[in-house]
Design an enzyme around this catalytic site. Structure first.
Site, PDB file in Angstrom:
ATOM      1  N   CYS A 100      13.166  45.432 -46.869  1.00 25.94           N
ATOM      2  CA  CYS A 100      13.084  44.178 -46.117  1.00 25.94           C
ATOM      3  C   CYS A 100      13.927  43.112 -46.799  1.00 25.94           C
ATOM      4  O   CYS A 100      13.855  42.945 -48.021  1.00 25.94           O
ATOM      5  CB  CYS A 100      11.627  43.716 -46.027  1.00 25.94           C
ATOM      6  SG  CYS A 100      11.413  42.264 -44.982  1.00 25.94           S
ATOM      7  N   HIS A 142       9.232  47.582 -37.435  1.00 25.01           N
ATOM      8  CA  HIS A 142       9.322  46.704 -38.612  1.00 25.01           C
ATOM      9  C   HIS A 142       9.601  45.261 -38.169  1.00 25.01           C
ATOM     10  O   HIS A 142       8.956  44.314 -38.635  1.00 25.01           O
ATOM     11  CB  HIS A 142      10.441  47.214 -39.526  1.00 25.01           C
ATOM     12  CG  HIS A 142      10.743  46.356 -40.714  1.00 25.01           C
ATOM     13  ND1 HIS A 142      10.537  46.764 -42.000  1.00 25.01           N
ATOM     14  CD2 HIS A 142      11.273  45.108 -40.806  1.00 25.01           C
ATOM     15  CE1 HIS A 142      10.907  45.794 -42.844  1.00 25.01           C
ATOM     16  NE2 HIS A 142      11.362  44.788 -42.140  1.00 25.01           N
ATOM     17  N   GLU A 143      10.535  45.103 -37.212  1.00 29.56           N
ATOM     18  CA  GLU A 143      10.897  43.757 -36.746  1.00 29.56           C
ATOM     19  C   GLU A 143       9.776  43.136 -35.916  1.00 29.56           C
ATOM     20  O   GLU A 143       9.479  41.946 -36.050  1.00 29.56           O
ATOM     21  CB  GLU A 143      12.198  43.788 -35.923  1.00 29.56           C
ATOM     22  CG  GLU A 143      13.403  44.403 -36.604  1.00 29.56           C
ATOM     23  CD  GLU A 143      13.670  43.885 -38.007  1.00 29.56           C
ATOM     24  OE1 GLU A 143      14.354  44.593 -38.757  1.00 29.56           O
ATOM     25  OE2 GLU A 143      13.187  42.790 -38.375  1.00 29.56           O
ATOM     26  N   HIS A 146       7.234  41.527 -37.988  1.00 32.04           N
ATOM     27  CA  HIS A 146       7.618  40.186 -38.457  1.00 32.04           C
ATOM     28  C   HIS A 146       7.222  39.117 -37.441  1.00 32.04           C
ATOM     29  O   HIS A 146       6.828  38.013 -37.819  1.00 32.04           O
ATOM     30  CB  HIS A 146       9.138  40.091 -38.697  1.00 32.04           C
ATOM     31  CG  HIS A 146       9.596  40.570 -40.040  1.00 32.04           C
ATOM     32  ND1 HIS A 146       9.123  40.085 -41.231  1.00 32.04           N
ATOM     33  CD2 HIS A 146      10.509  41.509 -40.377  1.00 32.04           C
ATOM     34  CE1 HIS A 146       9.719  40.707 -42.245  1.00 32.04           C
ATOM     35  NE2 HIS A 146      10.574  41.580 -41.753  1.00 32.04           N
TER      36      HIS A 146
HETATM   37  O1  LIG Z   1      14.193  42.897 -43.350  1.00 25.74           O
HETATM   38  C1  LIG Z   1      14.760  43.438 -42.418  1.00 25.74           C
HETATM   39  N1  LIG Z   1      14.328  43.288 -41.166  1.00 25.74           N
HETATM   40  O2  LIG Z   1      13.217  42.543 -40.945  1.00 25.74           O
HETATM   41  N2  LIG Z   1      15.817  44.292 -42.618  1.00 25.74           N
HETATM   42  C2  LIG Z   1      15.550  45.659 -43.006  1.00 25.74           C
HETATM   43  C3  LIG Z   1      15.347  46.471 -41.733  1.00 25.74           C
HETATM   44  C4  LIG Z   1      14.705  47.836 -41.911  1.00 25.74           C
HETATM   45  C5  LIG Z   1      13.591  48.162 -41.148  1.00 25.74           C
HETATM   46  C6  LIG Z   1      12.977  49.421 -41.240  1.00 25.74           C
HETATM   47  C7  LIG Z   1      13.510  50.384 -42.130  1.00 25.74           C
HETATM   48  C8  LIG Z   1      14.634  50.081 -42.900  1.00 25.74           C
HETATM   49  C9  LIG Z   1      15.233  48.802 -42.806  1.00 25.74           C
HETATM   50  C10 LIG Z   1      16.765  46.166 -43.771  1.00 25.74           C
HETATM   51  O3  LIG Z   1      16.560  46.671 -44.874  1.00 25.74           O
HETATM   52  O4  LIG Z   1      17.870  46.018 -43.270  1.00 25.74           O
HETATM   53 ZN   LIG Z   2      11.922  42.822 -42.762  1.00 25.73          ZN
END
Ligand SMILES: O=C(NO)N[C@@H](Cc1ccccc1)C(=O)O
Ligand SMILES: [Zn+2]
Length: 157
Positions: A100, A142-143, A146
């Site tokens: 994240c 995941h989003e 948030h």
């Molecule tokens: O923080 C964020 N998005 O909120 N970005 C994460 C998105 C993500 C989600 C799930 C698995 C891997 C990566 C990132 O590392 O690019």
């Molecule tokens: Zn995230």
């Protein structure tokens, strides 16, 4: 729009329930969404949610692509999703590693639905309904977390 900074874990904005956008507002936010995508790419992100840059609205970008942080990520066109929802989720779950941008340097194993059906609006106000699986479904979940004040560590193994 001043330059965006990414809120880090501990910032209360990451714990708020983000507000839905009215269709009349979509175009007003177009410059912000451009800046949001730029910020995500700057950090080699494969997704980013508006609350992470202090805008507590129900919008995020899913942008899986192979990059130094996720070399095996599948390729897709970066997609802005407004007022996104999961309309169906599989019983079957899968564990995989997540990171994240608001919690740098930490990866954790997270259990997610293997397949989901989602709906969201495009910037032009068109409703899209589509199915996702694997890593892309994972990023969506995941989003969406948030937007509901959750972070991946909350459900890490
Ligand atoms: O923080 C964020 N998005 O909120 N970005 C994460 C998105 C993500 C989600 C799930 C698995 C891997 C990566 C990132 O590392 O690019
Ligand atoms: Zn995230």
């Amino acid at each position: 729009m001043e330059t965006l900074t990414i809120a880090q874990l501990g910032n209360p904005i990451l714990r708020k329930h983000a507000a839905p956008l009215s269709a009349g507002q979509y175009q007003d936010f177009a410059p912000f969404f451009k800046a949001l995508q730029h910020k995500m790419l700057e950090h080699n992100g494969v997704g980013i949610a508006a609350p992470q840059v202090n805008e507590s609205i129900r919008a995020f970008i899913v942008a899986s692509r192979p990059n130094p942080r996720y070399p095996d990520a599948p390729m897709m066109e970066p997609t802005l999703m407004l007022n996104p929802e999961i309309v169906w989720a599989s019983e079957s779950m899968e564990k995989d590693w997540e990171g994240c941008l608001s919690i740098p340097g930490i990866r954790a194993l997270v259990n997610r639905h293997s397949h989901i059906e989602v709906r969201y609006d495009t910037l032009e106000g068109k409703e899209v309904k589509t199915q996702m699986e694997g890593f892309i479904a994972r990023i969506f979940q995941h989003e969406l977390d948030h937007l509901n004040g959750l972070v991946f560590l909350d459900q890490a193994e």
